[in-house]
Each structure stands twice: as C-alpha cells, then as structure tokens.
Scaffold this motif. Structure first.
Motif, PDB file in Angstrom:
ATOM      1  N   GLY A 121      35.903  55.489  38.943  1.00  0.00           N
ATOM      2  CA  GLY A 121      36.898  55.479  40.435  1.00  0.00           C
ATOM      3  C   GLY A 121      36.625  54.375  41.037  1.00  0.00           C
ATOM      4  N   LEU A 122      35.908  53.081  40.883  1.00  0.00           N
ATOM      5  CA  LEU A 122      35.614  52.191  41.325  1.00  0.00           C
ATOM      6  C   LEU A 122      37.126  51.334  41.273  1.00  0.00           C
ATOM      7  N   ALA A 123      37.176  50.471  42.311  1.00  0.00           N
ATOM      8  CA  ALA A 123      38.635  49.746  41.955  1.00  0.00           C
ATOM      9  C   ALA A 123      38.877  48.555  41.727  1.00  0.00           C
ATOM     10  N   PRO A 124      39.299  48.031  40.834  1.00  0.00           N
ATOM     11  CA  PRO A 124      39.117  46.504  39.897  1.00  0.00           C
ATOM     12  C   PRO A 124      39.354  46.043  41.506  1.00  0.00           C
ATOM     13  N   HIS A 125      38.501  44.495  41.363  1.00  0.00           N
ATOM     14  CA  HIS A 125      38.084  43.754  42.837  1.00  0.00           C
ATOM     15  C   HIS A 125      37.497  41.967  41.611  1.00  0.00           C
ATOM     16  N   TYR A 126      38.782  41.498  42.444  1.00  0.00           N
ATOM     17  CA  TYR A 126      38.702  40.101  41.559  1.00  0.00           C
ATOM     18  C   TYR A 126      37.566  39.023  43.220  1.00  0.00           C
ATOM     19  N   GLY A 127      37.197  38.447  42.726  1.00  0.00           N
ATOM     20  CA  GLY A 127      36.709  37.725  43.974  1.00  0.00           C
ATOM     21  C   GLY A 127      35.429  38.668  44.452  1.00  0.00           C
ATOM     22  N   SER A 128      34.217  37.930  44.617  1.00  0.00           N
ATOM     23  CA  SER A 128      33.105  38.785  45.776  1.00  0.00           C
ATOM     24  C   SER A 128      33.292  39.742  44.698  1.00  0.00           C
ATOM     25  N   PRO A 129      32.765  40.134  44.527  1.00  0.00           N
ATOM     26  CA  PRO A 129      32.261  41.584  43.663  1.00  0.00           C
ATOM     27  C   PRO A 129      30.714  42.578  44.324  1.00  0.00           C
ATOM     28  N   THR A 130      30.809  43.248  43.868  1.00  0.00           N
ATOM     29  CA  THR A 130      30.320  43.855  44.972  1.00  0.00           C
ATOM     30  C   THR A 130      28.734  44.835  44.058  1.00  0.00           C
ATOM     31  N   HIS A 131      27.825  45.292  44.349  1.00  0.00           N
ATOM     32  CA  HIS A 131      26.714  45.026  44.423  1.00  0.00           C
ATOM     33  C   HIS A 131      27.394  46.526  42.784  1.00  0.00           C
ATOM     34  N   ARG A 132      27.717  47.517  42.729  1.00  0.00           N
ATOM     35  CA  ARG A 132      28.667  48.624  41.811  1.00  0.00           C
ATOM     36  C   ARG A 132      29.134  47.418  41.066  1.00  0.00           C
ATOM     37  N   HIS A 133      30.130  46.453  40.914  1.00  0.00           N
ATOM     38  CA  HIS A 133      30.501  45.053  40.114  1.00  0.00           C
ATOM     39  C   HIS A 133      29.672  44.926  38.801  1.00  0.00           C
ATOM     40  N   LEU A 134      28.520  44.289  40.071  1.00  0.00           N
ATOM     41  CA  LEU A 134      27.661  43.581  39.540  1.00  0.00           C
ATOM     42  C   LEU A 134      26.966  44.506  38.723  1.00  0.00           C
ATOM     43  N   ILE A 135      26.453  45.385  38.479  1.00  0.00           N
ATOM     44  CA  ILE A 135      25.745  46.871  37.818  1.00  0.00           C
ATOM     45  C   ILE A 135      26.400  46.599  36.795  1.00  0.00           C
ATOM     46  N   VAL A 136      28.010  47.142  36.698  1.00  0.00           N
ATOM     47  CA  VAL A 136      28.726  47.177  35.744  1.00  0.00           C
ATOM     48  C   VAL A 136      28.496  45.873  34.715  1.00  0.00           C
ATOM     49  N   THR A 137      28.406  44.808  35.075  1.00  0.00           N
ATOM     50  CA  THR A 137      29.022  43.597  34.498  1.00  0.00           C
ATOM     51  C   THR A 137      27.310  43.262  33.857  1.00  0.00           C
ATOM     52  N   ALA A 138      26.777  44.089  34.757  1.00  0.00           N
ATOM     53  CA  ALA A 138      24.883  43.683  33.585  1.00  0.00           C
ATOM     54  C   ALA A 138      24.755  44.202  32.788  1.00  0.00           C
ATOM     55  N   VAL A 139      25.499  45.789  33.040  1.00  0.00           N
ATOM     56  CA  VAL A 139      25.252  46.964  31.387  1.00  0.00           C
ATOM     57  C   VAL A 139      26.613  46.177  30.082  1.00  0.00           C
ATOM     58  N   LEU A 140      27.448  45.625  30.744  1.00  0.00           N
ATOM     59  CA  LEU A 140      28.807  45.685  29.728  1.00  0.00           C
ATOM     60  C   LEU A 140      28.186  43.912  28.839  1.00  0.00           C
TER      61      LEU A 140
END
Length: 255
Positions: A121-140
């Motif tokens: 349910g997380l919307a794509p976001h380019y630039g200044s990612p949220t904490h949730r975006h960062l968590i997904v990035t870390a797992v990937l």
C-alpha cells in the motif's frame, strides 16, 4: 542431501534442468526490476549496484544535486550486512552437504517478499523518502547483498546478475581481445551480451510498472516470484555448481 550428488557435479550425476547461466540471466532481469523499484519508487537509491550509492552518498554529503545521503548510507550498510550473512549462511549449508545455491535464493526470495509486505500500500515516492521507504530499501539491499555473494560463489563467467559495466566492456571488446573467454563468439561473450539485454528488460518492465501506478508492495511481488521459480528450477533440475571448499581457498572443486 549432498550437494555434489544433487547438483550434477563432477561425480557424474545427471543434469536434467536448464544450464546455470540461463538461470542467472533470469536473475539479472530480477535485478533490473528491483533497481527500477528502488531508484524510481524508494529513492533515489540503488540496492544492488553499490557504485551508484557510493557516488550518491558523496554527492549527498556535499549537498550537491539535491540528493539525500541517508538512503544511500542505509543501502550500503544493509548490503554489507547481506554479504556477510550470506557468506556465513552459505558456507554453513555447504559444509552440511546442502544445496547452498538454492538456499541462498530461498532466503533472497523471502527477503523480497518481506520487503513487499512492508511496502504494501506504500505509494512510490522519488526524493526525500519516508522512514517506511527506507526500511523497504534496507531489506532489499540485504537481499541483493546475499545475491551478489551467491553469484560470486557460483563462478559463472559473464553473468554477474547485479552489474553490467564489466560485461559491457568485455562484450564490446570481445572481437579484439583475441583467444579467451571474452573472445568474439565464445560462450562467455554471448552471455555478457545477453546479460546486458536482461538488465535492460528488467529495468524497462520495472519502470513501466512504476509508471502504471503500482504500489511498492505489488511492484516487488514479480521479482520475488521469479526468484522462487529460479530456486525451484535449480533444485529440481540438478544444476551444476563449482565452488572453492573452505579448507582450500586456492583450489576449485565441483560443489
């Protein structure tokens, strides 16, 4: 199950599935998909191609180009952890006589599925990612770190699956390098060309899905499914692997 018997290595076991380079080309497509998601929907940040993150981190630290440094730092650290954990895990599985290659892919698929769940349910976001975006990035990045280690241990020339610069250089120079695995028309030369195409196709598909408005969770489901399929194919098809035993790092033996 003993790896040497189960993967069709030099002991004479019959290999019934597709060749390992074919599976690695499919994994290269997955890398393109994942990098499209990380760069266009989570970042700007890479999860597999860490050269880009090193530069992004440098630019962000210098506050140049409006690139945030935090996403690249998170990805770099997570990637390093993934490589370290993957090395320990796969060595342990090999010592136990298990299929370390399949096991590595299973963990990678699990991590991508975890990232999909965290990004549901997380919307794509380019630039200044949220904490949730960062968590997904870390797992990937954890998953891609493990993948890079797995591919290095499989020792298949021409298909690194997580980068194309060296493959492209060797491919374009293959007609002038003379005899060897990079020479024009050789099997490795062909693999390098196909790996470039595979990365492009993965990135293209991922970009189209991002452009279609898919959320992060849905974007990560296709790469997870593909990795599961590759792992099952390797398990059922008795794919041959070649690794160095831990007791003799300077020599190679079938694994």
């Amino acid at each position: 199950m003993d790896e040497s018997r189960g993967t069709g290595a030099a002991g004479g076991a019959r290999r019934t599935g597709p060749a390992l380079p074919t599976l690695l080309l499919v994994l290269t497509v997955v890398t393109g998909l994942v990098e499209a998601v990380s760069l266009l929907a989570l970042g700007p940040v890479f999860t597999a191609m860490q050269t880009g993150n090193v530069l992004f981190l440098a630019f962000g630290t210098a506050r140049a180009g409006e690139l945030p440094a935090l996403p690249s730092a998170v990805s770099l650290v997570s990637f390093v952890v993934g490589v370290a954990c993957g090395a320990r895990m796969e060595l342990t599985e090999e010592v136990r006589g298990r299929r370390w290659f399949v096991y590595g892919l299973a963990v990678e698929a699990g991590l991508i599925l975890l990232a999909a769940g965290l990004g549901w349910g997380l919307a794509p976001h380019y630039g200044s990612p949220t904490h949730r975006h960062l968590i997904v990035t870390a797992v990937l990045s954890l998953a891609m770190g493990m993948r890079t280690l797995t591919i290095m241990r499989s020792k298949v020339p021409g298909v690194p699956t997580t980068l194309v610069t060296r493959s492209m250089t060797a491919f374009l120079g293959g007609s002038t390098l003379g005899p060897g695995d990079a020479a024009y028309g050789s099997a490795t030369w062909v693999r390098r060309g196909l790996s470039i195409v595979a990365m492009f196709l993965g990135g293209l598909c991922g970009a189209l899905l991002v452009g279609a408005g898919w959320t992060v969770g849905w974007l990560l489901l296709p790469p997870a499914v593909i990795v599961v399929a590759v792992g099952l194919t390797a398990y059922l098809g008795h794919v041959a692997l070649h690794t160095r035993p831990p007791s003799a790092p300077g020599r190679e033996r079938p694994g």
